[in-house]
Design a protein around this motif. Structure first.
Motif, PDB file in Angstrom:
ATOM      1  N   VAL A 100     -10.161  33.752  19.911  1.00  0.00           N
ATOM      2  CA  VAL A 100      -9.328  34.898  20.246  1.00  0.00           C
ATOM      3  C   VAL A 100     -10.013  35.730  21.335  1.00  0.00           C
ATOM      4  CG1 VAL A 100      -8.090  36.867  19.295  1.00  0.00           C
ATOM      5  CG2 VAL A 100      -8.516  34.863  17.868  1.00  0.00           C
ATOM      6  N   HIS A 101      -9.233  36.221  22.286  1.00  0.00           N
ATOM      7  CA  HIS A 101      -9.800  36.920  23.436  1.00  0.00           C
ATOM      8  C   HIS A 101      -9.757  38.430  23.261  1.00  0.00           C
ATOM      9  CE1 HIS A 101     -10.065  33.182  25.682  1.00  0.00           C
ATOM     10  NE2 HIS A 101      -8.847  32.895  25.254  1.00  0.00           N
ATOM     11  N   PRO A 102     -10.843  39.131  23.623  1.00  0.00           N
ATOM     12  CA  PRO A 102     -10.849  40.597  23.523  1.00  0.00           C
ATOM     13  C   PRO A 102      -9.976  41.209  24.601  1.00  0.00           C
ATOM     14  CG  PRO A 102     -12.873  39.818  24.547  1.00  0.00           C
ATOM     15  CD  PRO A 102     -12.120  38.594  24.104  1.00  0.00           C
ATOM     16  N   ASP A 103      -9.445  42.380  24.306  1.00  0.00           N
ATOM     17  CA  ASP A 103      -8.661  43.146  25.269  1.00  0.00           C
ATOM     18  C   ASP A 103      -9.607  44.093  25.985  1.00  0.00           C
ATOM     19  OD1 ASP A 103      -6.728  44.412  26.719  1.00  0.00           O
ATOM     20  OD2 ASP A 103      -5.928  45.584  25.052  1.00  0.00           O
ATOM     21  N   GLY A 104     -10.102  43.662  27.127  1.00  0.00           N
ATOM     22  CA  GLY A 104     -11.056  44.467  27.886  1.00  0.00           C
ATOM     23  C   GLY A 104     -12.471  43.930  27.779  1.00  0.00           C
ATOM     24  N   THR A 105     -13.321  44.327  28.727  1.00  0.00           N
ATOM     25  CA  THR A 105     -14.712  43.896  28.755  1.00  0.00           C
ATOM     26  C   THR A 105     -15.622  45.084  29.050  1.00  0.00           C
ATOM     27  OG1 THR A 105     -14.555  43.353  31.125  1.00  0.00           O
ATOM     28  CG2 THR A 105     -14.127  41.574  29.545  1.00  0.00           C
ATOM     29  N   PRO A 106     -16.880  45.022  28.618  1.00  0.00           N
ATOM     30  CA  PRO A 106     -17.818  46.099  28.929  1.00  0.00           C
ATOM     31  C   PRO A 106     -17.941  46.310  30.440  1.00  0.00           C
ATOM     32  CG  PRO A 106     -18.720  44.667  27.237  1.00  0.00           C
ATOM     33  CD  PRO A 106     -17.489  43.991  27.740  1.00  0.00           C
ATOM     34  N   GLY A 107     -17.922  47.575  30.857  1.00  0.00           N
ATOM     35  CA  GLY A 107     -18.096  47.897  32.259  1.00  0.00           C
ATOM     36  C   GLY A 107     -16.842  47.844  33.097  1.00  0.00           C
ATOM     37  N   GLY A 137     -14.477  49.991  33.003  1.00  0.00           N
ATOM     38  CA  GLY A 137     -14.007  51.333  33.259  1.00  0.00           C
ATOM     39  C   GLY A 137     -13.001  51.864  32.259  1.00  0.00           C
ATOM     40  N   ARG A 138     -12.565  51.035  31.326  1.00  0.00           N
ATOM     41  CA  ARG A 138     -11.590  51.501  30.345  1.00  0.00           C
ATOM     42  C   ARG A 138     -11.943  51.111  28.910  1.00  0.00           C
ATOM     43  NH1 ARG A 138      -7.963  47.726  28.442  1.00  0.00           N
ATOM     44  NH2 ARG A 138      -7.997  45.655  29.418  1.00  0.00           N
ATOM     45  N   THR A 139     -12.811  50.116  28.754  1.00  0.00           N
ATOM     46  CA  THR A 139     -13.133  49.621  27.417  1.00  0.00           C
ATOM     47  C   THR A 139     -14.327  50.373  26.845  1.00  0.00           C
ATOM     48  OG1 THR A 139     -12.305  47.430  28.003  1.00  0.00           O
ATOM     49  CG2 THR A 139     -13.694  47.584  26.043  1.00  0.00           C
TER      50      THR A 139
END
Length: 315
Positions: free
Chosen positions: A235-242, A244-246
């Motif tokens: 399963v894929h996360p919604d957003g990644t570190p860095g 600007g929104r996560t």
């Protein structure tokens, strides 16, 4: 003893048999070799309950699109395998996916044990790691990788660890569980054939954990396995570190699409305080057939010390 693993989701007439012994496990899978498609491509098939699946989930095949998972002999306490390419030779070049070249996930067939480790690649194309098979039983090993120049793949094979085995019932569905002093709460429910949002919120001592640490390129890593055939869903996360929104917690949201109604086991890896923790949930997608949903029998099991079941850990 070799057993035949029944693969739900399709019917085929070809079989590839592997009989190598390595580490503490013996390969017993006779997995059909099917030139299927992967990750979102249309691959229509009939599932174990007579329904039609929109796609073929990962991990059900030992060979796909010319790539084959080949176990190799290894010393006691070690797990080793190769990926053979379309030319029959071991693959030696891979793309980095989720910060690693290879993800090896193993789970007991009754879903009571789970490990996610990262083997090391030798020049001859052999992957080696301290064996993640920590107790007797039949395990499913998943190799999750992306060969250079190819599409991502998840191949699977069954491995048996000899010894006295006690089957463990699947825990009842719950929306909250604890592991290593952390409480993880699940919001949302998977829907068959549709993309669903699942949010897992982490707290400790009643306070939200807002400083989760990146792990495998995200603030959480989620694997889902379908009860019965152990279809593998990364399963894929919604957003990644860095980006600007996560934010680094306390909530981590994932986008999941399950191929059929039924019970699934979710395994969330998250890192905090320099250590990776694994929280587990049983969820039900859609209207599961009678007998597929575990009967509630009290609070969700906790994961203190040993995560509540054998076989958890990270390399």
């Amino acid at each position: 003893m070799r057993t035949v693993t029944r693969l739900a989701g399709f019917a085929v007439g070809l079989a590839a048999v592997f009989g190598a012994t390595y580490g503490v496990g013996r390969v017993v899978d006779r997995a059909p070799v099917v030139e299927g498609r992967h990750d979102g491509d249309a691959a229509h098939a009939t599932d174990e309950r007579g329904g039609t699946a929109d796609r073929l989930p990962g991990g059900l095949l030992v060979s796909e699109r010319g790539y084959t998972l080949e176990p190799v002999d290894a010393p006691p306490g070690e797990f080793a395998f190769r990926i053979a390419g379309p030319d029959g030779r071991p693959v030696t070049r891979y793309e980095v996916a989720h910060d690693k070249l290879m993800h090896l996930i193993v789970a007991r067939r009754d879903l009571s044990g789970f490990r996610h480790v990262h083997p090391e690649l030798a020049p001859d194309g052999t992957w080696r790691v301290d064996t993640p098979l920590t107790g007797p039983g039949q395990w499913r090993a998943f190799a999750d990788f992306a060969p250079t120049g190819g599409e991502p793949l998840t191949l699977g094979v069954d491995v048996t660890v000899p010894g006295e085995l006690t089957e463990r019932p699947l825990p009842a569905p719950a929306t909250s569980t604890t592991v290593d002093g952390y409480t993880v709460t699940l919001t949302g429910a998977p829907q068959p054939g549709r993309t669903s949002s699942l949010t897992l919120t982490v707290s400790r001592d009643g306070q939200p954990v807002a400083d989760l640490e990146p792990y495998l390129g995200a603030y959480g890593h989620l694997v889902a396995l379908r009860r019965g055939d152990l279809a593998y869903l990364h399963v894929h996360p919604d957003g990644t570190p860095g980006d600007g929104r996560t934010r680094p917690g306390p909530a981590v949201t994932f986008l999941a699409e399950v191929p059929s109604a039924g019970s699934y086991r979710l395994y969330l890896d998250f890192q905090h305080g320099g250590r990776v923790h694994t929280a587990e949930f049983t969820v039900v997608a859609g209207a599961a057939p009678t007998g597929d949903v575990p009967t509630p029998s009290g609070p969700a099991p906790t994961g203190e010390a040993d995560h509540g079941t054998p076989g958890h850990g990270h390399n």
